[in-house]
Design a protein around this motif. Structure first.
Motif, PDB file in Angstrom:
ATOM      1  N   PHE A 219      78.340  47.215  54.965  1.00  0.00           N
ATOM      2  CA  PHE A 219      77.286  46.550  54.157  1.00  0.00           C
ATOM      3  C   PHE A 219      77.154  45.114  54.939  1.00  0.00           C
ATOM      4  CE2 PHE A 219      77.840  50.002  51.197  1.00  0.00           C
ATOM      5  CZ  PHE A 219      76.579  49.897  50.459  1.00  0.00           C
ATOM      6  N   LEU A 220      76.162  44.968  55.206  1.00  0.00           N
ATOM      7  CA  LEU A 220      75.754  43.394  55.635  1.00  0.00           C
ATOM      8  C   LEU A 220      75.131  42.601  54.505  1.00  0.00           C
ATOM      9  CD1 LEU A 220      75.692  41.545  58.000  1.00  0.00           C
ATOM     10  CD2 LEU A 220      73.736  42.495  58.966  1.00  0.00           C
ATOM     11  N   THR A 221      75.555  41.999  54.031  1.00  0.00           N
ATOM     12  CA  THR A 221      74.908  41.520  52.677  1.00  0.00           C
ATOM     13  C   THR A 221      75.023  39.729  52.590  1.00  0.00           C
ATOM     14  OG1 THR A 221      75.261  41.539  50.473  1.00  0.00           O
ATOM     15  CG2 THR A 221      76.928  41.709  51.368  1.00  0.00           C
ATOM     16  N   MET A 222      74.327  39.224  51.545  1.00  0.00           N
ATOM     17  CA  MET A 222      74.629  37.687  51.193  1.00  0.00           C
ATOM     18  C   MET A 222      75.321  37.559  50.054  1.00  0.00           C
ATOM     19  SD  MET A 222      70.697  37.049  49.852  1.00  0.00           S
ATOM     20  CE  MET A 222      70.043  37.706  48.187  1.00  0.00           C
TER      21      MET A 222
ATOM     22  N   LEU B 251      80.931  39.505  63.186  1.00  0.00           N
ATOM     23  CA  LEU B 251      80.103  40.646  63.070  1.00  0.00           C
ATOM     24  C   LEU B 251      80.460  41.926  63.981  1.00  0.00           C
ATOM     25  CD1 LEU B 251      77.886  42.234  61.669  1.00  0.00           C
ATOM     26  CD2 LEU B 251      76.142  41.191  63.219  1.00  0.00           C
ATOM     27  N   ILE B 252      80.819  41.519  65.179  1.00  0.00           N
ATOM     28  CA  ILE B 252      80.908  42.511  66.495  1.00  0.00           C
ATOM     29  C   ILE B 252      82.381  42.801  66.187  1.00  0.00           C
ATOM     30  CG2 ILE B 252      81.329  42.368  68.959  1.00  0.00           C
ATOM     31  CD1 ILE B 252      78.926  40.491  69.104  1.00  0.00           C
TER      32      ILE B 252
ATOM     33  N   TYR C 210      87.062  46.792  57.041  1.00  0.00           N
ATOM     34  CA  TYR C 210      86.774  45.369  57.383  1.00  0.00           C
ATOM     35  C   TYR C 210      86.012  44.721  56.311  1.00  0.00           C
ATOM     36  CZ  TYR C 210      85.535  40.918  59.110  1.00  0.00           C
ATOM     37  OH  TYR C 210      85.101  39.475  59.583  1.00  0.00           O
ATOM     38  N   LEU C 211      86.734  43.570  55.577  1.00  0.00           N
ATOM     39  CA  LEU C 211      86.139  42.818  54.616  1.00  0.00           C
ATOM     40  C   LEU C 211      86.073  41.335  54.890  1.00  0.00           C
ATOM     41  CD1 LEU C 211      88.234  43.770  51.461  1.00  0.00           C
ATOM     42  CD2 LEU C 211      86.069  44.649  52.270  1.00  0.00           C
ATOM     43  N   SER C 212      84.902  40.893  54.908  1.00  0.00           N
ATOM     44  CA  SER C 212      84.431  39.590  55.145  1.00  0.00           C
ATOM     45  C   SER C 212      85.535  38.618  54.504  1.00  0.00           C
ATOM     46  CB  SER C 212      83.323  39.035  54.626  1.00  0.00           C
ATOM     47  OG  SER C 212      82.946  37.647  54.649  1.00  0.00           O
TER      48      SER C 212
ATOM     49  N   ALA D 105      81.732  52.477  51.458  1.00  0.00           N
ATOM     50  CA  ALA D 105      81.719  51.561  52.471  1.00  0.00           C
ATOM     51  C   ALA D 105      83.155  51.291  53.319  1.00  0.00           C
ATOM     52  CB  ALA D 105      81.311  50.083  51.820  1.00  0.00           C
ATOM     53  N   SER D 106      83.180  51.353  54.494  1.00  0.00           N
ATOM     54  CA  SER D 106      84.314  50.862  55.338  1.00  0.00           C
ATOM     55  C   SER D 106      84.277  49.330  55.774  1.00  0.00           C
ATOM     56  CB  SER D 106      84.264  51.695  56.703  1.00  0.00           C
ATOM     57  OG  SER D 106      84.273  53.270  56.115  1.00  0.00           O
ATOM     58  N   GLY D 107      83.106  48.764  55.520  1.00  0.00           N
ATOM     59  CA  GLY D 107      83.105  47.097  56.117  1.00  0.00           C
ATOM     60  C   GLY D 107      82.152  46.699  54.853  1.00  0.00           C
ATOM     61  N   TYR D 108      82.434  45.355  54.886  1.00  0.00           N
ATOM     62  CA  TYR D 108      81.638  44.425  54.104  1.00  0.00           C
ATOM     63  C   TYR D 108      81.765  43.019  54.667  1.00  0.00           C
ATOM     64  CZ  TYR D 108      79.850  42.171  49.704  1.00  0.00           C
ATOM     65  OH  TYR D 108      79.317  41.648  48.637  1.00  0.00           O
ATOM     66  N   ILE D 109      80.488  42.491  55.064  1.00  0.00           N
ATOM     67  CA  ILE D 109      80.451  41.325  56.029  1.00  0.00           C
ATOM     68  C   ILE D 109      79.279  40.546  55.463  1.00  0.00           C
ATOM     69  CG2 ILE D 109      79.265  42.502  57.889  1.00  0.00           C
ATOM     70  CD1 ILE D 109      80.956  40.348  59.661  1.00  0.00           C
ATOM     71  N   LEU D 110      79.514  39.225  55.429  1.00  0.00           N
ATOM     72  CA  LEU D 110      78.330  38.419  54.956  1.00  0.00           C
ATOM     73  C   LEU D 110      77.353  38.317  56.092  1.00  0.00           C
ATOM     74  CD1 LEU D 110      80.219  35.908  52.851  1.00  0.00           C
ATOM     75  CD2 LEU D 110      79.191  37.927  52.183  1.00  0.00           C
ATOM     76  N   LYS D 111      76.078  37.832  55.583  1.00  0.00           N
ATOM     77  CA  LYS D 111      74.920  37.934  56.730  1.00  0.00           C
ATOM     78  C   LYS D 111      74.913  36.820  57.595  1.00  0.00           C
ATOM     79  CE  LYS D 111      71.389  40.591  54.452  1.00  0.00           C
ATOM     80  NZ  LYS D 111      70.021  40.677  53.965  1.00  0.00           N
ATOM     81  N   ASP D 112      75.693  35.547  57.098  1.00  0.00           N
ATOM     82  CA  ASP D 112      76.014  34.369  57.907  1.00  0.00           C
ATOM     83  C   ASP D 112      77.068  34.281  58.761  1.00  0.00           C
ATOM     84  OD1 ASP D 112      77.750  34.199  55.825  1.00  0.00           O
ATOM     85  OD2 ASP D 112      77.276  31.954  54.767  1.00  0.00           O
ATOM     86  N   ALA D 113      77.722  35.408  58.744  1.00  0.00           N
ATOM     87  CA  ALA D 113      78.818  35.398  59.690  1.00  0.00           C
ATOM     88  C   ALA D 113      78.637  35.194  61.029  1.00  0.00           C
ATOM     89  CB  ALA D 113      79.551  37.021  59.531  1.00  0.00           C
ATOM     90  N   PRO D 114      79.536  34.475  61.633  1.00  0.00           N
ATOM     91  CA  PRO D 114      79.242  34.447  63.237  1.00  0.00           C
ATOM     92  C   PRO D 114      79.170  35.630  63.969  1.00  0.00           C
ATOM     93  CG  PRO D 114      81.327  33.445  62.448  1.00  0.00           C
ATOM     94  CD  PRO D 114      80.573  33.769  61.450  1.00  0.00           C
TER      95      PRO D 114
END
Length: 191
Positions: free
Chosen positions: A54-57, A85-86, A98-100, A72-81
């Motif tokens: 999930f790519l989320t705000m 993200l990579i 992966y968790l932000s 979900a296996s991952g959760y990252i914020l949209k403003d991540a560098p």
């Protein structure tokens, strides 16, 4: 950004959960990205071995828990560098979770707060309870919810009772306030 990495390739892009499911079936990606809980559940159920990020705000714990519950296996914020993200895509592709870091930090802080204040962890809602509270907050009657969800009226009434008990809510106004605060429903425009 992802395509600029030699070992990563974007094979599809979807506007919504339904399109994501269709594309996941057709393209068979290693890591599909989407924003719909039901799409995530269906992808992880119908396409074993596929992982969802999930790519989320939203930095909200309830939202994170709902994503994890949806598979979900991952959760990252949209403003991540870009490097973060990579790295998240690579971690999930390698079978790790992966968790932000920002969300993980909030989760730890919230856990500590609950531990010291004595609040029970049980206040987390199940996906069905979230569905029912959302529909109630949107103004649907118990009978309407039962018809939409294809449940008995008694089952929906039981969910409503359990929600109010679990959240220590005593009226519909408090229920709507809770649903807005937890981003279960959006505040109406102009309100």
């Amino acid at each position: 950004m992802l395509e600029s990495e030699g070992d990563l390739q974007v094979v599809g892009d979807a506007r919504d959960g339904a399109e994501a499911i269709e594309q996941a079936r057709r393209l068979s990606p290693d890591v599909p990205g989407l924003s719909s809980f039901e799409a995530s559940r269906r992808i992880t159920r119908e396409l074993p071995g596929r992982r969802v990020i999930f790519l989320t705000m939203y930095e909200d714990e309830e939202y994170l828990l709902q994503c994890l519950d949806a598979g979900a296996s991952g959760y990252i914020l949209k403003d991540a560098p870009a490097p973060r993200l990579i790295g998240a895509v690579r971690d999930v592709n390698a079978g790790r979770k992966y968790l932000s870091p920002q969300v993980l930090g909030k989760l730890v802080d919230d856990f500590r707060s609950r531990s010291t204040s004595g609040l029970a962890r049980g206040s987390t809602l199940t996906p069905r309870e979230r569905e029912v509270i959302k529909m109630l907050a949107e103004g649907n009657s118990v009978r309407q919810i039962a018809a939409i969800l294809e449940l008995s009226v008694k089952t929906v009434e039981a969910h409503k009772f359990n929600l109010m008990r679990k959240l220590n809510i005593h009226n519909k106004a408090q229920l709507v306030t809770y649903a807005i605060q937890k981003k279960i429903v959006k505040m109406p425009q102009g309100a």
